[in-house]
Motif scaffolding. Structure first.
Motif, PDB file in Angstrom:
ATOM      1  N   THR A  76      22.001 -68.000 120.083  1.00  0.00           N
ATOM      2  CA  THR A  76      21.615 -66.966 121.028  1.00  0.00           C
ATOM      3  C   THR A  76      22.842 -66.183 121.469  1.00  0.00           C
ATOM      4  OG1 THR A  76      21.853 -68.464 122.890  1.00  0.00           O
ATOM      5  CG2 THR A  76      19.694 -68.378 121.833  1.00  0.00           C
ATOM      6  N   VAL A  77      22.592 -65.024 121.975  1.00  0.00           N
ATOM      7  CA  VAL A  77      23.678 -64.135 122.390  1.00  0.00           C
ATOM      8  C   VAL A  77      24.518 -64.744 123.509  1.00  0.00           C
ATOM      9  CG1 VAL A  77      24.186 -61.870 123.368  1.00  0.00           C
ATOM     10  CG2 VAL A  77      22.453 -62.093 121.590  1.00  0.00           C
ATOM     11  N   LEU A  80      28.633 -65.292 123.336  1.00  0.00           N
ATOM     12  CA  LEU A  80      29.528 -64.665 124.313  1.00  0.00           C
ATOM     13  C   LEU A  80      30.356 -65.704 125.059  1.00  0.00           C
ATOM     14  CD1 LEU A  80      27.255 -61.832 125.745  1.00  0.00           C
ATOM     15  CD2 LEU A  80      29.150 -61.633 124.129  1.00  0.00           C
TER      16      LEU A  80
END
Length: 65
Positions: A2-3, A7
């Motif tokens: 997932t993003v 990040l």
């Protein structure tokens, strides 16, 4: 992935690289190096951490797919 996980991983790598660079620069100054030399050593340490992280990520990506 997932993003947010990506990040967070990027942020963690950046923090570790900055800490390594700061440590290398401080050690260089304590060793008597000039400011430009210490900055060069810090930049080298930063680049080394980023490069090593990219190499490990590429190897893991190849193994996990």
């Amino acid at each position: 992935m997932t993003v947010p996980v990506v990040l967070l991983a990027i942020a963690l790598v950046a923090v570790v690289a900055l800490l390594a660079a700061a440590g290398a620069g401080k050690l260089a100054r304590m060793d008597g190096a000039t400011y430009p030399t210490a900055l060069t050593r810090a930049a080298t340490a930063f680049a080394a951490v980023i490069t090593l992280t990219a190499a490990v990520a590429a190897a893991l990506e190849g193994l996990l797919t």
